[in-house]
Scaffold this motif. Structure first.
Motif, PDB file in Angstrom:
ATOM      1  N   GLU A  14      21.987 -14.875  15.338  1.00  0.00           N
ATOM      2  CA  GLU A  14      23.241 -14.739  16.340  1.00  0.00           C
ATOM      3  C   GLU A  14      24.490 -14.417  15.756  1.00  0.00           C
ATOM      4  OE1 GLU A  14      21.031 -14.763  18.475  1.00  0.00           O
ATOM      5  OE2 GLU A  14      22.018 -15.702  20.018  1.00  0.00           O
ATOM      6  N   LEU A  15      24.789 -14.700  14.230  1.00  0.00           N
ATOM      7  CA  LEU A  15      25.885 -14.337  13.923  1.00  0.00           C
ATOM      8  C   LEU A  15      25.931 -12.667  13.645  1.00  0.00           C
ATOM      9  CD1 LEU A  15      26.744 -17.068  11.176  1.00  0.00           C
ATOM     10  CD2 LEU A  15      28.268 -16.397  13.435  1.00  0.00           C
ATOM     11  N   ALA A  16      24.689 -12.161  13.181  1.00  0.00           N
ATOM     12  CA  ALA A  16      24.492 -10.838  12.804  1.00  0.00           C
ATOM     13  C   ALA A  16      24.682 -10.111  14.137  1.00  0.00           C
ATOM     14  CB  ALA A  16      23.138 -10.583  12.181  1.00  0.00           C
ATOM     15  N   ARG A  17      24.105 -10.701  15.050  1.00  0.00           N
ATOM     16  CA  ARG A  17      24.120  -9.831  16.434  1.00  0.00           C
ATOM     17  C   ARG A  17      25.490  -9.778  16.937  1.00  0.00           C
ATOM     18  NH1 ARG A  17      20.361 -11.182  21.453  1.00  0.00           N
ATOM     19  NH2 ARG A  17      22.075 -12.552  21.778  1.00  0.00           N
ATOM     20  N   GLY A  19      28.065  -9.113  15.099  1.00  0.00           N
ATOM     21  CA  GLY A  19      28.888  -8.328  14.383  1.00  0.00           C
ATOM     22  C   GLY A  19      29.192  -8.888  13.128  1.00  0.00           C
ATOM     23  N   HIS A  20      28.797 -10.007  12.694  1.00  0.00           N
ATOM     24  CA  HIS A  20      29.379 -10.409  11.299  1.00  0.00           C
ATOM     25  C   HIS A  20      28.425  -9.990  10.110  1.00  0.00           C
ATOM     26  CE1 HIS A  20      32.018 -13.686  12.724  1.00  0.00           C
ATOM     27  NE2 HIS A  20      31.158 -13.751  13.790  1.00  0.00           N
ATOM     28  N   GLU A  21      28.700 -10.092   8.995  1.00  0.00           N
ATOM     29  CA  GLU A  21      27.812  -9.732   7.870  1.00  0.00           C
ATOM     30  C   GLU A  21      27.341 -10.854   7.400  1.00  0.00           C
ATOM     31  OE1 GLU A  21      29.820  -7.725   4.619  1.00  0.00           O
ATOM     32  OE2 GLU A  21      28.385  -8.237   3.213  1.00  0.00           O
ATOM     33  N   VAL A  22      26.135 -10.956   7.310  1.00  0.00           N
ATOM     34  CA  VAL A  22      25.573 -12.493   7.034  1.00  0.00           C
ATOM     35  C   VAL A  22      24.693 -12.448   5.564  1.00  0.00           C
ATOM     36  CG1 VAL A  22      24.092 -14.527   7.853  1.00  0.00           C
ATOM     37  CG2 VAL A  22      25.350 -12.801   9.353  1.00  0.00           C
ATOM     38  N   ARG A  23      24.987 -13.637   4.760  1.00  0.00           N
ATOM     39  CA  ARG A  23      24.200 -13.661   3.658  1.00  0.00           C
ATOM     40  C   ARG A  23      23.511 -15.135   3.584  1.00  0.00           C
ATOM     41  NH1 ARG A  23      28.756 -11.389   1.118  1.00  0.00           N
ATOM     42  NH2 ARG A  23      29.611 -13.245   0.498  1.00  0.00           N
ATOM     43  N   ILE A  24      22.274 -15.221   3.298  1.00  0.00           N
ATOM     44  CA  ILE A  24      21.765 -16.605   3.420  1.00  0.00           C
ATOM     45  C   ILE A  24      21.389 -16.742   1.906  1.00  0.00           C
ATOM     46  CG2 ILE A  24      19.716 -18.042   4.025  1.00  0.00           C
ATOM     47  CD1 ILE A  24      19.474 -16.362   6.616  1.00  0.00           C
ATOM     48  N   VAL A 304      27.000 -22.194  17.317  1.00  0.00           N
ATOM     49  CA  VAL A 304      27.754 -21.828  16.219  1.00  0.00           C
ATOM     50  C   VAL A 304      28.415 -20.738  16.179  1.00  0.00           C
ATOM     51  CG1 VAL A 304      27.316 -21.451  13.692  1.00  0.00           C
ATOM     52  CG2 VAL A 304      26.023 -23.130  14.706  1.00  0.00           C
ATOM     53  N   ALA A 305      27.441 -19.560  16.592  1.00  0.00           N
ATOM     54  CA  ALA A 305      28.387 -18.176  16.825  1.00  0.00           C
ATOM     55  C   ALA A 305      29.505 -18.384  17.582  1.00  0.00           C
ATOM     56  CB  ALA A 305      27.175 -17.084  17.361  1.00  0.00           C
ATOM     57  N   ALA A 306      29.448 -18.954  18.723  1.00  0.00           N
ATOM     58  CA  ALA A 306      30.683 -19.210  19.690  1.00  0.00           C
ATOM     59  C   ALA A 306      31.798 -19.959  19.148  1.00  0.00           C
ATOM     60  CB  ALA A 306      30.142 -20.036  20.929  1.00  0.00           C
ATOM     61  N   LEU A 307      31.352 -21.071  18.169  1.00  0.00           N
ATOM     62  CA  LEU A 307      32.516 -21.775  17.388  1.00  0.00           C
ATOM     63  C   LEU A 307      33.224 -20.656  16.534  1.00  0.00           C
ATOM     64  CD1 LEU A 307      31.114 -25.352  16.069  1.00  0.00           C
ATOM     65  CD2 LEU A 307      33.119 -24.842  17.463  1.00  0.00           C
ATOM     66  N   ILE A 308      32.526 -19.968  15.832  1.00  0.00           N
ATOM     67  CA  ILE A 308      32.954 -19.295  14.669  1.00  0.00           C
ATOM     68  C   ILE A 308      33.924 -18.217  15.319  1.00  0.00           C
ATOM     69  CG2 ILE A 308      32.506 -17.567  12.975  1.00  0.00           C
ATOM     70  CD1 ILE A 308      30.178 -19.519  12.268  1.00  0.00           C
ATOM     71  N   GLY A 309      33.235 -17.637  16.462  1.00  0.00           N
ATOM     72  CA  GLY A 309      33.906 -16.561  17.184  1.00  0.00           C
ATOM     73  C   GLY A 309      35.106 -16.985  17.725  1.00  0.00           C
TER      74      GLY A 309
END
Ligand SMILES: Cc1cc2nc3c(=O)[nH]c(=O)nc-3n(C[C@H](O)[C@H](O)[C@H](O)COP(=O)(O)OP(=O)(O)OC[C@H]3O[C@@H](n4cnc5c(N)ncnc54)[C@H](O)[C@@H]3O)c2cc1C
Length: 313
Positions: A14-17, A19-24, A304-309
């Motif tokens: 959801e974060l990548a979708r 637009g975030h660059e995500v590393r796990i 989570v994506a909404a909180l960060i957004g």
């Protein structure tokens, strides 16, 4: 992000979708974590039925039902029965399911009632591989690494934001949570004699009991040992599970055992999905999903994506 189980991968998606660059970073891949042990049927089990949980369960139901249209995902819609053996039946979860109906008395244990419904069933061996591939296809990088604390992660990684989705180990990583606990679950997987309907029997006098037929096997459970850190399969527990499931579904008698497993559900007095103060960069927690990590995965990932957004606007 820390964690590549079903929750971590869904959050990364959801974060990548968005637009975030995500590393796990993850000590283990999903099939070798608790996510690989699950049955995994949609049901808010071993988690409170708060409005937020039921909303996430409903969102996840819809997403998994969509994914069931794509055979590569390993998600199927399957009909089954939620048995109850108590006078006061908790039906709060039914609001997250499009249609339910009372089960007829035929085949129900004496004194039990049942709710029939269709829910998503996730074939974990296919789904977790599909999810990982989809997530890496969105540009997410996954690296094997184990950390002792969130402080260590932040020292070694220059990420702007950190999400902790490390299941049961999240509490130790964050170091500020004393309401997390393991709920040990043991399962035995039998050859499938041709079953398609699942059944859950939480109030079975012998202990938590469920039968979840998949394409190549039937997951038979279970246990719900609160506070137990034991990940070894117990043969006596397995024998008791086999007795209970055979009583419930006689076609299982004599079916060969294909595999067995035990895992620790990430129990908590409420799912933790929030910003965590006290670090030099924003940290978010997403864990404590009990026996419902698959059931809440897409809904909580979206939250989570909404909180960060929202924090970025
Ligand atoms: C027997 C059983 C049956 C179940 N049945 C169902 C079901 O039918 N339906 C359902 O919805 N749920 C079910 N569950 C629950 C479900 O499996 C969990 O809720 C879910 O897997 C939790 O996912 P997670 O991603 O939070 O944690 P995990 O799958 O445990 O993943 C944690 C991730 O974090 C990483 N990690 C942890 N600590 C560290 C560290 N210190 N450093 C780096 N990485 C770290 C791990 O390596 C892993 O990648 C069941 C569970 C069990 C045991």
């Amino acid at each position: 992000m820390v964690g590549a189980g079903v929750v971590g991968l869904s959050v990364a998606h959801e974060l990548a979708r968005s637009g975030h660059e995500v590393r796990i970073v993850a000590a283990r891949e999903a099939p070798d974590s608790v996510s690989g042990v699950a049955a995994a049927i949609w049901f808010p089990h071993d988690v409170d039925h708060s409005p937020a949980v039921l909303d996430s369960a409903a969102v996840t139901y819809r997403r998994l039902a969509e994914l069931a249209g794509d055979p590569r995902t390993g998600v199927h819609l399957r009909r089954g029965t939620v048995l109850s053996r108590r006078a006061e039946v908790d039906t709060s979860w039914t609001r997250a399911v499009p249609h339910t109906e009372p089960a007829g008395p035929d085949g129900l244990p004496a004194g039990a009632s049942g709710i029939r419904c269709t829910v998503p069933l996730v074939e974990t061996s296919t789904y977790l591989g599909w999810l990982r591939e989809t997530v890496t296809g969105l540009g997410v990088r996954i690296r094997a690494a184990e950390f002792a604390s969130v402080g260590d992660v932040l020292r070694q990684d220059d990420a702007d934001v950190l999400v902790v989705a490390a299941g049961l180990r999240s509490a130790a990583l964050l170091g500020d949570d004393d309401v997390s606990f393991p709920i040990r679950g043991q399962v035995v997987r039998l050859a499938n004699p041709g079953l398609t309907d699942w059944i859950t029997d939480d109030d079975n006098p012998g202990g938590l009991t469920y039968v979840v037929p998949r394409r190549d096997d039937v997951v038979c459970g279970g246990t719900g040992d609160v506070g137990s850190w034991d990940e070894q399969v117990d043969p006596d527990v397995e024998a008791a599970i086999l007795r209970r499931v055979t009583e419930l579904v006689p076609q299982l008698a004599g079916q060969p055992v294909l595999s067995r497993a035990a895992g620790l559900r990430p129990g908590r007095a409420g799912v933790r999905l929030e910003a965590v103060a006290g670090h030099d960069r924003p940290v978010y927690a997403c864990y404590g999903h009990g026996g419902a990590g698959f059931t809440l995965s897409w809904g909580d990932a979206a939250r989570v994506a909404a909180l960060i957004g929202a924090s970025e606007t």
